[in-house]
Write a protein that holds these residues in place. Structure first.
Motif, mmCIF file in Angstrom:
data_model
loop_
_atom_site.group_PDB
_atom_site.id
_atom_site.type_symbol
_atom_site.label_atom_id
_atom_site.label_comp_id
_atom_site.label_asym_id
_atom_site.label_seq_id
_atom_site.Cartn_x
_atom_site.Cartn_y
_atom_site.Cartn_z
ATOM 1 N N ARG A 1 0.862 -1.190 0.000
ATOM 2 C CA ARG A 1 0.000 0.000 0.000
ATOM 3 C C ARG A 1 0.895 1.236 0.000
ATOM 4 O O ARG A 1 1.816 1.331 0.803
ATOM 5 C CB ARG A 1 -0.908 0.002 1.225
ATOM 6 C CG ARG A 1 -1.964 -1.052 1.173
ATOM 7 C CD ARG A 1 -2.900 -0.977 2.382
ATOM 8 N NE ARG A 1 -3.769 -2.129 2.388
ATOM 9 C CZ ARG A 1 -3.466 -3.307 2.939
ATOM 10 N NH1 ARG A 1 -2.319 -3.477 3.523
ATOM 11 N NH2 ARG A 1 -4.327 -4.296 2.900
ATOM 12 N N HIS A 2 0.599 2.140 -0.911
ATOM 13 C CA HIS A 2 1.388 3.370 -1.069
ATOM 14 C C HIS A 2 0.488 4.546 -0.728
ATOM 15 O O HIS A 2 -0.537 4.754 -1.361
ATOM 16 C CB HIS A 2 1.898 3.451 -2.508
ATOM 17 C CG HIS A 2 2.665 4.695 -2.808
ATOM 18 N ND1 HIS A 2 2.959 5.055 -4.091
ATOM 19 C CD2 HIS A 2 3.196 5.653 -2.031
ATOM 20 C CE1 HIS A 2 3.636 6.186 -4.083
ATOM 21 N NE2 HIS A 2 3.781 6.571 -2.833
ATOM 22 N N TYR A 3 0.874 5.291 0.294
ATOM 23 C CA TYR A 3 0.111 6.458 0.741
ATOM 24 C C TYR A 3 0.907 7.731 0.463
ATOM 25 O O TYR A 3 2.130 7.745 0.583
ATOM 26 C CB TYR A 3 -0.169 6.388 2.249
ATOM 27 C CG TYR A 3 -1.020 5.225 2.670
ATOM 28 C CD1 TYR A 3 -2.395 5.332 2.693
ATOM 29 C CD2 TYR A 3 -0.436 4.020 3.044
ATOM 30 C CE1 TYR A 3 -3.194 4.259 3.090
ATOM 31 C CE2 TYR A 3 -1.219 2.945 3.442
ATOM 32 C CZ TYR A 3 -2.596 3.069 3.460
ATOM 33 O OH TYR A 3 -3.375 2.013 3.854
ATOM 34 N N PRO B 1 -5.253 4.631 0.090
ATOM 35 C CA PRO B 1 -3.947 4.453 -0.531
ATOM 36 C C PRO B 1 -3.965 4.873 -2.007
ATOM 37 O O PRO B 1 -4.966 4.727 -2.693
ATOM 38 C CB PRO B 1 -3.680 2.961 -0.389
ATOM 39 C CG PRO B 1 -5.003 2.333 -0.211
ATOM 40 C CD PRO B 1 -5.898 3.367 0.412
ATOM 41 N N LEU B 2 -2.852 5.406 -2.441
ATOM 42 C CA LEU B 2 -2.661 5.744 -3.848
ATOM 43 C C LEU B 2 -2.576 4.459 -4.674
ATOM 44 O O LEU B 2 -3.031 4.414 -5.812
ATOM 45 C CB LEU B 2 -1.353 6.519 -3.974
ATOM 46 C CG LEU B 2 -1.256 7.660 -4.933
ATOM 47 C CD1 LEU B 2 -2.339 8.671 -4.650
ATOM 48 C CD2 LEU B 2 0.110 8.301 -4.839
ATOM 49 N N LEU B 3 -2.005 3.427 -4.071
ATOM 50 C CA LEU B 3 -1.827 2.134 -4.721
ATOM 51 C C LEU B 3 -2.031 1.045 -3.681
ATOM 52 O O LEU B 3 -1.553 1.146 -2.560
ATOM 53 C CB LEU B 3 -0.405 2.017 -5.296
ATOM 54 C CG LEU B 3 0.019 0.631 -5.767
ATOM 55 C CD1 LEU B 3 -0.642 0.294 -7.081
ATOM 56 C CD2 LEU B 3 1.522 0.550 -5.882
ATOM 57 N N ASP C 1 6.400 10.040 1.234
ATOM 58 C CA ASP C 1 5.454 8.966 0.914
ATOM 59 C C ASP C 1 5.601 7.859 1.951
ATOM 60 O O ASP C 1 6.669 7.657 2.526
ATOM 61 C CB ASP C 1 5.722 8.389 -0.472
ATOM 62 C CG ASP C 1 5.155 9.248 -1.582
ATOM 63 O OD1 ASP C 1 4.568 10.302 -1.279
ATOM 64 O OD2 ASP C 1 5.306 8.872 -2.754
ATOM 65 N N ILE C 2 4.526 7.138 2.147
ATOM 66 C CA ILE C 2 4.528 6.013 3.086
ATOM 67 C C ILE C 2 4.217 4.753 2.298
ATOM 68 O O ILE C 2 3.215 4.686 1.590
ATOM 69 C CB ILE C 2 3.478 6.227 4.191
ATOM 70 C CG1 ILE C 2 3.783 7.507 4.972
ATOM 71 C CG2 ILE C 2 3.411 5.014 5.112
ATOM 72 C CD1 ILE C 2 2.663 7.938 5.890
ATOM 73 N N VAL C 3 5.076 3.759 2.437
ATOM 74 C CA VAL C 3 4.871 2.473 1.775
ATOM 75 C C VAL C 3 4.737 1.417 2.865
ATOM 76 O O VAL C 3 5.621 1.246 3.693
ATOM 77 C CB VAL C 3 6.041 2.118 0.833
ATOM 78 C CG1 VAL C 3 5.840 0.744 0.212
ATOM 79 C CG2 VAL C 3 6.192 3.177 -0.244
ATOM 80 N N VAL C 4 3.598 0.732 2.857
ATOM 81 C CA VAL C 4 3.335 -0.323 3.837
ATOM 82 C C VAL C 4 3.340 -1.650 3.104
ATOM 83 O O VAL C 4 2.604 -1.829 2.138
ATOM 84 C CB VAL C 4 1.972 -0.096 4.532
ATOM 85 C CG1 VAL C 4 1.674 -1.222 5.505
ATOM 86 C CG2 VAL C 4 1.930 1.249 5.225
ATOM 87 N N VAL C 5 4.171 -2.564 3.561
ATOM 88 C CA VAL C 5 4.238 -3.899 2.986
ATOM 89 C C VAL C 5 3.689 -4.861 4.030
ATOM 90 O O VAL C 5 4.261 -5.019 5.094
ATOM 91 C CB VAL C 5 5.677 -4.281 2.591
ATOM 92 C CG1 VAL C 5 5.724 -5.687 2.015
ATOM 93 C CG2 VAL C 5 6.252 -3.272 1.608
ATOM 94 N N GLU C 6 2.557 -5.479 3.712
ATOM 95 C CA GLU C 6 1.888 -6.376 4.655
ATOM 96 C C GLU C 6 2.019 -7.814 4.159
ATOM 97 O O GLU C 6 1.682 -8.113 3.020
ATOM 98 C CB GLU C 6 0.411 -5.999 4.751
ATOM 99 C CG GLU C 6 -0.395 -6.921 5.622
ATOM 100 C CD GLU C 6 -1.872 -6.590 5.576
ATOM 101 O OE1 GLU C 6 -2.443 -6.416 6.655
ATOM 102 O OE2 GLU C 6 -2.433 -6.509 4.468
#
Length: 101
Positions: A28-30, A39-41, A62-67
């Protein structure tokens, strides 16, 4: 985005072709200045790495969350727990039956 995911090295563990049943990795890209909650993506990491998803360029802040979601697997410990619980219940039933006679 694909370059960032490749550089982290964490994607290769769960998203290989033979491991797809095990781990599901979602990215998820915020972008805080545009939207805080949406999220943007949002896509699977494998799709981003294959180039099937057009990811926006990363910017500062930017914030990138990898779940990573790892489904539970039935192991021998689970089977042993079930068998010992069943045996305990049978022994308890036999003791109650013997005590009542």
């Amino acid at each position: 985005m694909a370059r960032l995911l490749t550089m982290t090295g964490g994607i290769a563990r769960g998203e290989r072709e033979e491991d797809q049943k095990r781990a599901r990795i979602t990215v998820r890209h915020y972008r805080p200045e545009e939207s805080r909650q949406e999220p943007l993506l949002e896509a699977r990491a494998q799709e981003i790495l294959k180039g099937n998803v057009k990811a926006p360029r990363l910017r500062e802040d930017d914030i990138v969350v990898v779940e990573t979601v790892q489904p539970d697997q039935f192991t021998w410990r689970d089977a042993l727990s079930i068998v010992t619980t069943g045996a305990s219940l049978v022994l308890l039933g036999l003791r109650i039956f013997r005590f009542s006679n």
